[in-house]
Design a protein around this motif. Structure first.
Motif, PDB file in Angstrom:
ATOM      1  N   ASP A  42       0.825  -1.212   0.000  1.00 14.07           N
ATOM      2  CA  ASP A  42       0.000   0.000   0.000  1.00 14.07           C
ATOM      3  C   ASP A  42       0.856   1.256   0.000  1.00 14.07           C
ATOM      4  O   ASP A  42       0.490   2.266  -0.588  1.00 14.07           O
ATOM      5  CB  ASP A  42      -0.943   0.021   1.208  1.00 14.07           C
ATOM      6  CG  ASP A  42      -2.107  -0.935   1.048  1.00 14.07           C
ATOM      7  OD1 ASP A  42      -2.439  -1.265  -0.109  1.00 14.07           O
ATOM      8  OD2 ASP A  42      -2.684  -1.349   2.063  1.00 14.07           O
ATOM      9  N   PHE A  43       2.007   1.194   0.658  1.00 19.31           N
ATOM     10  CA  PHE A  43       2.879   2.360   0.742  1.00 19.31           C
ATOM     11  C   PHE A  43       3.545   2.676  -0.592  1.00 19.31           C
ATOM     12  O   PHE A  43       3.760   3.832  -0.932  1.00 19.31           O
ATOM     13  CB  PHE A  43       3.959   2.134   1.804  1.00 19.31           C
ATOM     14  CG  PHE A  43       4.775   3.352   2.101  1.00 19.31           C
ATOM     15  CD1 PHE A  43       4.268   4.364   2.896  1.00 19.31           C
ATOM     16  CD2 PHE A  43       6.050   3.497   1.580  1.00 19.31           C
ATOM     17  CE1 PHE A  43       5.009   5.504   3.178  1.00 19.31           C
ATOM     18  CE2 PHE A  43       6.805   4.627   1.855  1.00 19.31           C
ATOM     19  CZ  PHE A  43       6.282   5.629   2.657  1.00 19.31           C
ATOM     20  N   THR A  44       3.854   1.642  -1.364  1.00 22.36           N
ATOM     21  CA  THR A  44       4.591   1.855  -2.615  1.00 22.36           C
ATOM     22  C   THR A  44       3.688   1.788  -3.838  1.00 22.36           C
ATOM     23  O   THR A  44       3.548   2.755  -4.565  1.00 22.36           O
ATOM     24  CB  THR A  44       5.730   0.824  -2.751  1.00 22.36           C
ATOM     25  OG1 THR A  44       5.194  -0.495  -2.660  1.00 22.36           O
ATOM     26  CG2 THR A  44       6.789   1.031  -1.692  1.00 22.36           C
ATOM     27  N   MET A  45       3.039   0.655  -4.058  1.00 23.03           N
ATOM     28  CA  MET A  45       2.311   0.458  -5.310  1.00 23.03           C
ATOM     29  C   MET A  45       0.866   0.949  -5.262  1.00 23.03           C
ATOM     30  O   MET A  45       0.335   1.392  -6.262  1.00 23.03           O
ATOM     31  CB  MET A  45       2.366  -1.018  -5.702  1.00 23.03           C
ATOM     32  CG  MET A  45       3.800  -1.460  -5.956  1.00 23.03           C
ATOM     33  SD  MET A  45       4.035  -3.067  -6.711  1.00 23.03           S
ATOM     34  CE  MET A  45       3.147  -4.172  -5.699  1.00 23.03           C
ATOM     35  N   ASN A  46       0.220   0.886  -4.105  1.00 25.14           N
ATOM     36  CA  ASN A  46      -1.182   1.297  -3.991  1.00 25.14           C
ATOM     37  C   ASN A  46      -1.309   2.614  -3.232  1.00 25.14           C
ATOM     38  O   ASN A  46      -2.307   2.858  -2.562  1.00 25.14           O
ATOM     39  CB  ASN A  46      -2.009   0.209  -3.285  1.00 25.14           C
ATOM     40  CG  ASN A  46      -2.029  -1.083  -4.041  1.00 25.14           C
ATOM     41  OD1 ASN A  46      -1.863  -1.107  -5.260  1.00 25.14           O
ATOM     42  ND2 ASN A  46      -2.207  -2.178  -3.339  1.00 25.14           N
ATOM     43  N   ARG A  47      -0.305   3.452  -3.338  1.00 26.12           N
ATOM     44  CA  ARG A  47      -0.233   4.684  -2.560  1.00 26.12           C
ATOM     45  C   ARG A  47      -1.442   5.604  -2.774  1.00 26.12           C
ATOM     46  O   ARG A  47      -2.016   6.108  -1.817  1.00 26.12           O
ATOM     47  CB  ARG A  47       1.068   5.414  -2.901  1.00 26.12           C
ATOM     48  CG  ARG A  47       1.347   6.571  -2.012  1.00 26.12           C
ATOM     49  CD  ARG A  47       2.741   7.143  -2.294  1.00 26.12           C
ATOM     50  NE  ARG A  47       3.064   8.134  -1.316  1.00 26.12           N
ATOM     51  CZ  ARG A  47       3.542   7.895  -0.112  1.00 26.12           C
ATOM     52  NH1 ARG A  47       3.767   6.652   0.254  1.00 26.12           N
ATOM     53  NH2 ARG A  47       3.795   8.866   0.726  1.00 26.12           N
ATOM     54  N   SER A  48      -1.835   5.819  -4.024  1.00 23.52           N
ATOM     55  CA  SER A  48      -2.947   6.744  -4.277  1.00 23.52           C
ATOM     56  C   SER A  48      -4.253   6.210  -3.689  1.00 23.52           C
ATOM     57  O   SER A  48      -5.034   6.967  -3.117  1.00 23.52           O
ATOM     58  CB  SER A  48      -3.092   7.041  -5.763  1.00 23.52           C
ATOM     59  OG  SER A  48      -3.314   5.865  -6.485  1.00 23.52           O
ATOM     60  N   GLU A  49      -4.483   4.893  -3.788  1.00 29.38           N
ATOM     61  CA  GLU A  49      -5.688   4.314  -3.196  1.00 29.38           C
ATOM     62  C   GLU A  49      -5.649   4.411  -1.676  1.00 29.38           C
ATOM     63  O   GLU A  49      -6.664   4.699  -1.033  1.00 29.38           O
ATOM     64  CB  GLU A  49      -5.874   2.852  -3.622  1.00 29.38           C
ATOM     65  CG  GLU A  49      -6.266   2.689  -5.073  1.00 29.38           C
ATOM     66  CD  GLU A  49      -5.202   1.915  -5.843  1.00 29.38           C
ATOM     67  OE1 GLU A  49      -4.443   1.144  -5.229  1.00 29.38           O
ATOM     68  OE2 GLU A  49      -5.132   2.096  -7.057  1.00 29.38           O
ATOM     69  N   ALA A  50      -4.473   4.184  -1.087  1.00 25.66           N
ATOM     70  CA  ALA A  50      -4.330   4.285   0.369  1.00 25.66           C
ATOM     71  C   ALA A  50      -4.593   5.713   0.835  1.00 25.66           C
ATOM     72  O   ALA A  50      -5.256   5.931   1.853  1.00 25.66           O
ATOM     73  CB  ALA A  50      -2.934   3.828   0.792  1.00 25.66           C
ATOM     74  N   LEU A  51      -4.099   6.699   0.087  1.00 30.34           N
ATOM     75  CA  LEU A  51      -4.338   8.097   0.448  1.00 30.34           C
ATOM     76  C   LEU A  51      -5.814   8.462   0.351  1.00 30.34           C
ATOM     77  O   LEU A  51      -6.334   9.222   1.173  1.00 30.34           O
ATOM     78  CB  LEU A  51      -3.486   9.023  -0.414  1.00 30.34           C
ATOM     79  CG  LEU A  51      -1.986   9.006  -0.100  1.00 30.34           C
ATOM     80  CD1 LEU A  51      -1.206   9.754  -1.165  1.00 30.34           C
ATOM     81  CD2 LEU A  51      -1.716   9.573   1.274  1.00 30.34           C
ATOM     82  N   GLU A  52      -6.511   7.909  -0.644  1.00 31.87           N
ATOM     83  CA  GLU A  52      -7.962   8.133  -0.756  1.00 31.87           C
ATOM     84  C   GLU A  52      -8.699   7.544   0.449  1.00 31.87           C
ATOM     85  O   GLU A  52      -9.607   8.167   0.998  1.00 31.87           O
ATOM     86  CB  GLU A  52      -8.502   7.516  -2.042  1.00 31.87           C
ATOM     87  CG  GLU A  52      -8.183   8.310  -3.292  1.00 31.87           C
ATOM     88  CD  GLU A  52      -8.709   7.623  -4.546  1.00 31.87           C
ATOM     89  OE1 GLU A  52      -9.759   6.940  -4.460  1.00 31.87           O
ATOM     90  OE2 GLU A  52      -8.074   7.773  -5.598  1.00 31.87           O
ATOM     91  N   GLN A  53      -8.302   6.332   0.846  1.00 32.84           N
ATOM     92  CA  GLN A  53      -8.921   5.698   2.014  1.00 32.84           C
ATOM     93  C   GLN A  53      -8.668   6.519   3.272  1.00 32.84           C
ATOM     94  O   GLN A  53      -9.561   6.681   4.107  1.00 32.84           O
ATOM     95  CB  GLN A  53      -8.384   4.286   2.211  1.00 32.84           C
ATOM     96  CG  GLN A  53      -8.991   3.273   1.290  1.00 32.84           C
ATOM     97  CD  GLN A  53      -8.509   1.863   1.617  1.00 32.84           C
ATOM     98  OE1 GLN A  53      -7.363   1.669   2.011  1.00 32.84           O
ATOM     99  NE2 GLN A  53      -9.381   0.898   1.460  1.00 32.84           N
ATOM    100  N   ILE A  54      -7.463   7.028   3.400  1.00 32.21           N
ATOM    101  CA  ILE A  54      -7.107   7.835   4.568  1.00 32.21           C
ATOM    102  C   ILE A  54      -7.979   9.078   4.645  1.00 32.21           C
ATOM    103  O   ILE A  54      -8.460   9.450   5.719  1.00 32.21           O
ATOM    104  CB  ILE A  54      -5.610   8.206   4.526  1.00 32.21           C
ATOM    105  CG1 ILE A  54      -4.777   6.992   4.898  1.00 32.21           C
ATOM    106  CG2 ILE A  54      -5.301   9.381   5.433  1.00 32.21           C
ATOM    107  CD1 ILE A  54      -3.300   7.185   4.711  1.00 32.21           C
ATOM    108  N   THR A  55      -8.216   9.712   3.514  1.00 34.41           N
ATOM    109  CA  THR A  55      -9.085  10.892   3.489  1.00 34.41           C
ATOM    110  C   THR A  55     -10.468  10.526   3.998  1.00 34.41           C
ATOM    111  O   THR A  55     -11.075  11.276   4.775  1.00 34.41           O
ATOM    112  CB  THR A  55      -9.156  11.476   2.069  1.00 34.41           C
ATOM    113  OG1 THR A  55      -7.833  11.778   1.622  1.00 34.41           O
ATOM    114  CG2 THR A  55      -9.996  12.733   2.037  1.00 34.41           C
ATOM    115  N   GLY A  56     -10.963   9.372   3.608  1.00 38.83           N
ATOM    116  CA  GLY A  56     -12.260   8.888   4.096  1.00 38.83           C
ATOM    117  C   GLY A  56     -12.232   8.648   5.601  1.00 38.83           C
ATOM    118  O   GLY A  56     -13.176   9.015   6.310  1.00 38.83           O
ATOM    119  N   TYR A  57     -11.145   8.051   6.091  1.00 41.97           N
ATOM    120  CA  TYR A  57     -11.015   7.811   7.530  1.00 41.97           C
ATOM    121  C   TYR A  57     -10.962   9.131   8.298  1.00 41.97           C
ATOM    122  O   TYR A  57     -11.547   9.261   9.365  1.00 41.97           O
ATOM    123  CB  TYR A  57      -9.767   6.997   7.854  1.00 41.97           C
ATOM    124  CG  TYR A  57      -9.793   5.569   7.354  1.00 41.97           C
ATOM    125  CD1 TYR A  57     -10.962   4.810   7.387  1.00 41.97           C
ATOM    126  CD2 TYR A  57      -8.651   4.972   6.851  1.00 41.97           C
ATOM    127  CE1 TYR A  57     -10.982   3.507   6.927  1.00 41.97           C
ATOM    128  CE2 TYR A  57      -8.670   3.663   6.387  1.00 41.97           C
ATOM    129  CZ  TYR A  57      -9.834   2.937   6.431  1.00 41.97           C
ATOM    130  OH  TYR A  57      -9.855   1.655   5.986  1.00 41.97           O
TER     131      TYR A  57
END
Length: 152
Positions: A42-57
């Motif tokens: 998530d930190f490297t390859m899925n970074r943009s999706e992880a950042l979107e989830q974080i915004t939701g959290y």
């Protein structure tokens, strides 16, 4: 009591009210930095999706102020593993994960800058040839005022 047990930043204080209690040093009046620890993928390859989830959290956190509070994406495991490697080995390890060393934002680099910005601090070099370890940290508003004429 009305407002008992609530963070001061959630009370809807006016600027004048906030200034009047600022000297109390209430931690709950300060902005918050949320660190979200994720795995290497998530930190490297899925970074943009992880950042979107974080915004939701962040939107779900009860007293989170999206205008003042900030967040940072962290992979403690990845950074721990990288810390044990040489610079060359770090590059190889990251390439194996599908990222370049220059493209990755490690928290030991970004978190201090985020904290500096959140606290409204700035670094001031005190003269020519002054080594970085002899610099001073100061509030940004001091730099913006006319009080420091020696920096001109």
């Amino acid at each position: 009591n009305d407002g008992e047990g609530l963070p001061a930043r959630s009370m809807g204080l006016t600027n004048e009210e906030e200034k009047s209690i600022r000297s109390m040093g209430l931690l709950t009046l300060k902005p918050v930095i949320y660190a979200f620890n994720v795995d290497e993928v998530d930190f490297t390859m899925n970074r943009s999706e992880a950042l979107e989830q974080i915004t939701g959290y962040m939107r779900q956190i009860q007293y989170c102020d999206l205008g003042k509070d900030q967040c940072v994406l962290v992979s403690a495991k990845l950074e721990s593993e990288l810390a044990e490697l040489s610079l060359v080995e770090r590059g190889e390890y990251l390439r194996d994960l599908g990222v370049e060393f220059d493209d990755i934002e490690l928290c030991h680099c970004t978190l201090p800058l985020l904290i500096k910005d959140q606290l409204g601090l700035s670094l001031v070099y005190t003269g020519p040839g002054v080594p970085a370890e002899r610099t001073q940290t100061t509030k940004m508003h001091v730099l913006r005022s006319n009080e420091i004429s020696a920096l001109d």
